[in-house]
Design a protein around this motif. Structure first.
Motif, PDB file in Angstrom:
ATOM      1  N   SER A  10       0.843  -1.194   0.000  1.00 36.21           N
ATOM      2  CA  SER A  10       0.000   0.000   0.000  1.00 36.21           C
ATOM      3  C   SER A  10       0.880   1.247   0.000  1.00 36.21           C
ATOM      4  N   ASP A  11       0.239   2.395   0.093  1.00 37.92           N
ATOM      5  CA  ASP A  11       0.929   3.653  -0.218  1.00 37.92           C
ATOM      6  C   ASP A  11       2.061   4.031   0.730  1.00 37.92           C
ATOM      7  N   GLN A  12       2.109   3.436   1.921  1.00 37.79           N
ATOM      8  CA  GLN A  12       3.239   3.763   2.796  1.00 37.79           C
ATOM      9  C   GLN A  12       4.567   3.452   2.097  1.00 37.79           C
ATOM     10  N   TYR A  13       4.549   2.470   1.202  1.00 33.81           N
ATOM     11  CA  TYR A  13       5.799   2.078   0.530  1.00 33.81           C
ATOM     12  C   TYR A  13       6.382   3.237  -0.280  1.00 33.81           C
ATOM     13  N   SER A  14       5.526   4.065  -0.861  1.00 35.80           N
ATOM     14  CA  SER A  14       6.028   5.226  -1.614  1.00 35.80           C
ATOM     15  C   SER A  14       6.738   6.203  -0.685  1.00 35.80           C
ATOM     16  N   PHE A  15       6.232   6.327   0.538  1.00 34.84           N
ATOM     17  CA  PHE A  15       6.885   7.209   1.512  1.00 34.84           C
ATOM     18  C   PHE A  15       8.174   6.571   2.022  1.00 34.84           C
ATOM     19  N   ILE A  16       8.112   5.267   2.274  1.00 34.91           N
ATOM     20  CA  ILE A  16       9.308   4.535   2.719  1.00 34.91           C
ATOM     21  C   ILE A  16      10.450   4.749   1.732  1.00 34.91           C
ATOM     22  N   ARG A  17      10.136   4.701   0.452  1.00 36.94           N
ATOM     23  CA  ARG A  17      11.174   4.806  -0.579  1.00 36.94           C
ATOM     24  C   ARG A  17      11.823   6.187  -0.659  1.00 36.94           C
ATOM     25  N   VAL A  18      11.171   7.197  -0.070  1.00 31.85           N
ATOM     26  CA  VAL A  18      11.847   8.493   0.016  1.00 31.85           C
ATOM     27  C   VAL A  18      12.308   8.775   1.442  1.00 31.85           C
ATOM     28  N   GLY A  19      12.394   7.721   2.257  1.00 33.26           N
ATOM     29  CA  GLY A  19      13.056   7.846   3.558  1.00 33.26           C
ATOM     30  C   GLY A  19      12.160   8.151   4.741  1.00 33.26           C
ATOM     31  N   VAL A  20      10.848   8.202   4.532  1.00 36.04           N
ATOM     32  CA  VAL A  20       9.940   8.589   5.623  1.00 36.04           C
ATOM     33  C   VAL A  20       9.520   7.343   6.421  1.00 36.04           C
ATOM     34  N   PRO A  21       9.837   7.291   7.733  1.00 34.28           N
ATOM     35  CA  PRO A  21       9.377   6.160   8.548  1.00 34.28           C
ATOM     36  C   PRO A  21       7.852   6.041   8.472  1.00 34.28           C
ATOM     37  N   SER A  22       7.381   4.818   8.280  1.00 33.02           N
ATOM     38  CA  SER A  22       5.961   4.635   8.005  1.00 33.02           C
ATOM     39  C   SER A  22       5.432   3.424   8.729  1.00 33.02           C
ATOM     40  N   LEU A  23       4.149   3.444   8.986  1.00 28.41           N
ATOM     41  CA  LEU A  23       3.498   2.192   9.344  1.00 28.41           C
ATOM     42  C   LEU A  23       2.036   2.210   8.971  1.00 28.41           C
ATOM     43  N   MET A  24       1.473   1.008   8.963  1.00 26.55           N
ATOM     44  CA  MET A  24       0.050   0.851   8.684  1.00 26.55           C
ATOM     45  C   MET A  24      -0.472  -0.197   9.649  1.00 26.55           C
ATOM     46  N   MET A  25      -1.715  -0.027  10.087  1.00 28.29           N
ATOM     47  CA  MET A  25      -2.284  -1.054  10.977  1.00 28.29           C
ATOM     48  C   MET A  25      -3.689  -1.451  10.556  1.00 28.29           C
ATOM     49  N   ASP A  26      -4.046  -2.676  10.921  1.00 24.17           N
ATOM     50  CA  ASP A  26      -5.373  -3.236  10.626  1.00 24.17           C
ATOM     51  C   ASP A  26      -6.009  -3.730  11.925  1.00 24.17           C
ATOM     52  N   ASP A  27      -7.326  -3.870  11.912  1.00 22.26           N
ATOM     53  CA  ASP A  27      -8.037  -4.565  12.985  1.00 22.26           C
ATOM     54  C   ASP A  27      -7.513  -6.010  12.953  1.00 22.26           C
ATOM     55  N   GLY A  28      -6.890  -6.470  14.050  1.00 24.80           N
ATOM     56  CA  GLY A  28      -6.150  -7.738  14.003  1.00 24.80           C
ATOM     57  C   GLY A  28      -6.886  -8.914  14.620  1.00 24.80           C
ATOM     58  N   PHE A  29      -6.285 -10.085  14.449  1.00 19.63           N
ATOM     59  CA  PHE A  29      -6.849 -11.320  15.010  1.00 19.63           C
ATOM     60  C   PHE A  29      -5.731 -12.259  15.413  1.00 19.63           C
ATOM     61  N   LYS A  30      -6.067 -13.196  16.282  1.00 18.74           N
ATOM     62  CA  LYS A  30      -5.117 -14.255  16.652  1.00 18.74           C
ATOM     63  C   LYS A  30      -5.263 -15.425  15.684  1.00 18.74           C
ATOM     64  N   LYS A  31      -4.155 -16.103  15.443  1.00 15.23           N
ATOM     65  CA  LYS A  31      -4.186 -17.273  14.550  1.00 15.23           C
ATOM     66  C   LYS A  31      -5.174 -18.311  15.081  1.00 15.23           C
ATOM     67  N   GLY A  32      -5.969 -18.853  14.180  1.00 10.80           N
ATOM     68  CA  GLY A  32      -6.902 -19.910  14.565  1.00 10.80           C
ATOM     69  C   GLY A  32      -8.199 -19.410  15.184  1.00 10.80           C
ATOM     70  N   SER A  33      -8.366 -18.079  15.319  1.00 13.27           N
ATOM     71  CA  SER A  33      -9.574 -17.532  15.948  1.00 13.27           C
ATOM     72  C   SER A  33     -10.715 -17.437  14.935  1.00 13.27           C
ATOM     73  N   LYS A  34     -11.915 -17.169  15.444  1.00  8.23           N
ATOM     74  CA  LYS A  34     -13.041 -17.002  14.519  1.00  8.23           C
ATOM     75  C   LYS A  34     -12.901 -15.701  13.736  1.00  8.23           C
ATOM     76  N   GLU A  35     -12.173 -14.738  14.325  1.00  6.55           N
ATOM     77  CA  GLU A  35     -11.929 -13.483  13.591  1.00  6.55           C
ATOM     78  C   GLU A  35     -11.068 -13.749  12.347  1.00  6.55           C
ATOM     79  N   GLU A  36     -10.099 -14.649  12.494  1.00  4.60           N
ATOM     80  CA  GLU A  36      -9.281 -15.003  11.331  1.00  4.60           C
ATOM     81  C   GLU A  36     -10.155 -15.594  10.222  1.00  4.60           C
ATOM     82  N   ALA A  37     -11.083 -16.454  10.624  1.00  4.57           N
ATOM     83  CA  ALA A  37     -11.981 -17.073   9.642  1.00  4.57           C
ATOM     84  C   ALA A  37     -12.839 -16.011   8.958  1.00  4.57           C
ATOM     85  N   ILE A  38     -13.289 -15.019   9.735  1.00  2.00           N
ATOM     86  CA  ILE A  38     -14.109 -13.933   9.158  1.00  2.00           C
ATOM     87  C   ILE A  38     -13.299 -13.158   8.121  1.00  2.00           C
ATOM     88  N   GLU A  39     -12.044 -12.849   8.468  1.00  2.00           N
ATOM     89  CA  GLU A  39     -11.224 -12.075   7.524  1.00  2.00           C
ATOM     90  C   GLU A  39     -10.899 -12.880   6.265  1.00  2.00           C
TER      91      GLU A  39
END
Ligand SMILES: [Zn+2]
Length: 527
Positions: free
Chosen positions: A440-469
């Motif tokens: 995603s677009d953070q990579y364009s910023f990373i490539r010009v030296g800007v520290p970046s991150l992105m986050m998502d609503d997360g889940f644990k492995k094997g959880s029902k949330e993982e199955a939903i995603e």
């Protein structure tokens, strides 16, 4: 619809939204209702509806007291060159012993959208493993392999001993194509790996009819000159390997296990013809600034980015042709609008300035953000961080966030503290093989030296949330059903927005700007 009518409509809808309370996610959702309703026709890059969406966003930012930081007010126009495949006049054949075997386009394989295809390509085929070069690891699929003037066949991914970020970075076209050019490769054939692909073959294949784009400025596009790229259905790939002594099953099993792949010449050669329609077009980035208060820090910016484009109107699935892109990524733009509104309503001040950068052409290969990174409307050095939101999927309550780039810079540590104060757990990317950090677009910023991150609503492995995603990716990702009728957890979205806003505030108020970690691979771009 004319430009003027569009603006009037945007103002009307904008003012109707202001009254809703921020905390329950309803206001966030109302932005999505504007951006992803059927009249917006999937906001394809360069479309009239994309322009309407861009003007709507600009109007919201204006209402929130932000200053225009584009080229034409809030807008930064971006020029593109586009092409579309004329499939009835295209063909892919394998030539074996002088005899052509004609493939069924869409079922067996198709001409992919990655590069503008040449009219015709005839060349020997070589299986080149992952088709990957990683200088830091002295890894090179082309070492000792004669691929000059040939088309390589490969699988995505890379061996598991190469760290995720490196593997992801060198699979990006901007890097990979340098090495393909150096080796003299004239085309690539990728066998889709069903174990790592987000969507099933049928949906991958449907996307071939979408328009492809490059930035109009050739200097900003990947180097080299590949004549054609082809994608192959793994279930129909046996024909390519027949007589080589290897099978698709064997190669896919090795790739899935992250093991090295063999290199070998294939028996058939390739003959392919392509016919395309081209045009030029303009689309829009939207840039808005919120001034900082500290005399020493206010010339610096914390960037908040999200892409506004989606893939438009396409091949029907269950009778629906409109790819609304509600989660991808009206949701991220809505988050930025929601944050801007909350900052305004709560009269929050930050020491550094904030810069909202809403970009176009993400679905065409991060093109709007690549353009912005090459033509920033504030000095590159003044951007101390990029916090990107793309399809964060609030499909269930937010207890954990999955963070891309968590260990790459100080932003990860700051996020840990902020998340803890809001009782949210933080985890690293559990599926690095999906390459999300560079997708995603953070990579364009990373490539010009800007520290970046992105986050998502997360889940644990094997959880029902993982199955939903997983189910969401399989059925709704880049499909017409990513629309306003899907179930979404508004409370989770509201929490996510609050967390991202707090993170932006904290970074903006920190006396020291975030730095890449000393051992981060991405630090190189900062020099
Ligand atoms: Zn997308």
């Amino acid at each position: 619809m004319t430009r003027r009518a569009v603006i009037v409509l945007a103002i009307f809808v904008g003012s109707a939204l202001v009254a809703a309370p921020p905390s329950d996610g309803k206001r966030w959702w109302s932005y999505i209702e504007f951006l992803a309703n059927d009249q917006m026709k999937g906001r394809d890059t360069g479309s009239p509806e994309h322009l309407k969406a861009a003007q709507y966003v600009a109007e919201q930012f204006r209402n929130d007291g932000l200053t225009a930081a584009g080229i034409q007010g809030f807008i930064q126009p971006v020029k593109f060159k586009a092409w579309k495949i004329v499939e009835p006049q295209c063909s892919i054949e394998l030539i074996r012993g002088g005899k052509p075997e004609r493939l069924t386009l869409g079922e067996d394989a198709f001409i992919s959208r990655g590069v503008e295809p040449a009219e015709s390509v005839e060349a020997p085929l070589v299986f080149a493993g992952y088709g990957l070069t990683v200088p830091e690891m002295k890894y090179d699929d082309f070492a000792g392999l004669d691929v000059r003037g040939k088309v390589i066949v490969m699988l995505g991914g890379g061996p598991s001993n190469i760290p995720g970020p490196l593997k992801a970075h060198y699979q990006n076209g901007l890097e990979r194509r340098r090495f393909l050019a150096r080796a003299g490769v004239i085309g690539t054939v990728t066998i889709q790996n069903p174990n790592t692909a987000d969507v099933p073959w049928s949906r991958t294949a449907l996307a071939r009819f979408q328009e492809s784009m490059e930035l109009a400025d050739p200097a900003l596009n990947p180097p080299g000159s590949l004549k054609m790229t082809i994608t192959v259905n793994p279930a129909h790939a046996a024909q390519w390997l027949d007589g080589s002594g290897h099978t698709v099953e064997e190669l896919l099993a090795l790739a899935t296990a992250g093991k090295p792949l063999p290199h070998f010449p294939l028996v058939p050669s390739l003959r392919a013809h392509a016919k395309i329609q081209t045009r030029e077009l303009v689309s829009q980035n939207i840039v808005a600034a919120r001034p900082g208060t500290d005399p020493a820090l206010k010339s610096q910016y914390v960037v908040l980015s999200a892409h506004i484009d989606h893939v438009g109107v396409g091949e029907p699935i269950n009778g629906d042709r409109i790819y609304n892109g509600a989660m991808d990524n009206a949701s991220g733009v809505a988050t930025m609008l929601d944050i801007a509104r909350t900052l305004h309503d709560e009269k929050i001040q930050t020491k550094r300035a904030l810069l909202f950068v809403i970009v176009t052409g993400e679905e065409k290969g991060l093109l709007g953000s690549r353009y912005f990174a090459a033509h920033p409307t504030v000095p590159t050095k003044s951007m101390v961080a990029d916090l990107n939101a793309d399809m964060f999927l609030p499909l269930y309550p937010l207890h954990i966030v999955t963070v891309y780039g968590l260990k790459e810079s100080d932003l990860g540590d700051t996020l840990r503290k902020v998340a803890q104060s809001l009782d949210v757990e933080v985890q690293d990317d559990p599926a690095p093989q999906r390459n999300v950090f560079i997708r995603s677009d953070q990579y364009s910023f990373i490539r010009v030296g800007v520290p970046s991150l992105m986050m998502d609503d997360g889940f644990k492995k094997g959880s029902k949330e993982e199955a939903i995603e997983k189910e969401w990716l399989k059925t709704r990702y880049h499909a017409p059903s990513d629309d306003l009728k899907q179930p979404v957890d508004l409370q989770a979205a509201a929490q996510y927005n609050r967390l991202l806003m707090k993170l932006a505030e904290t970074v903006a108020d920190d006396p020291a700007p975030p730095e890449w970690k000393p051992d981060s691979f991405f630090r190189r771009f900062a020099n």
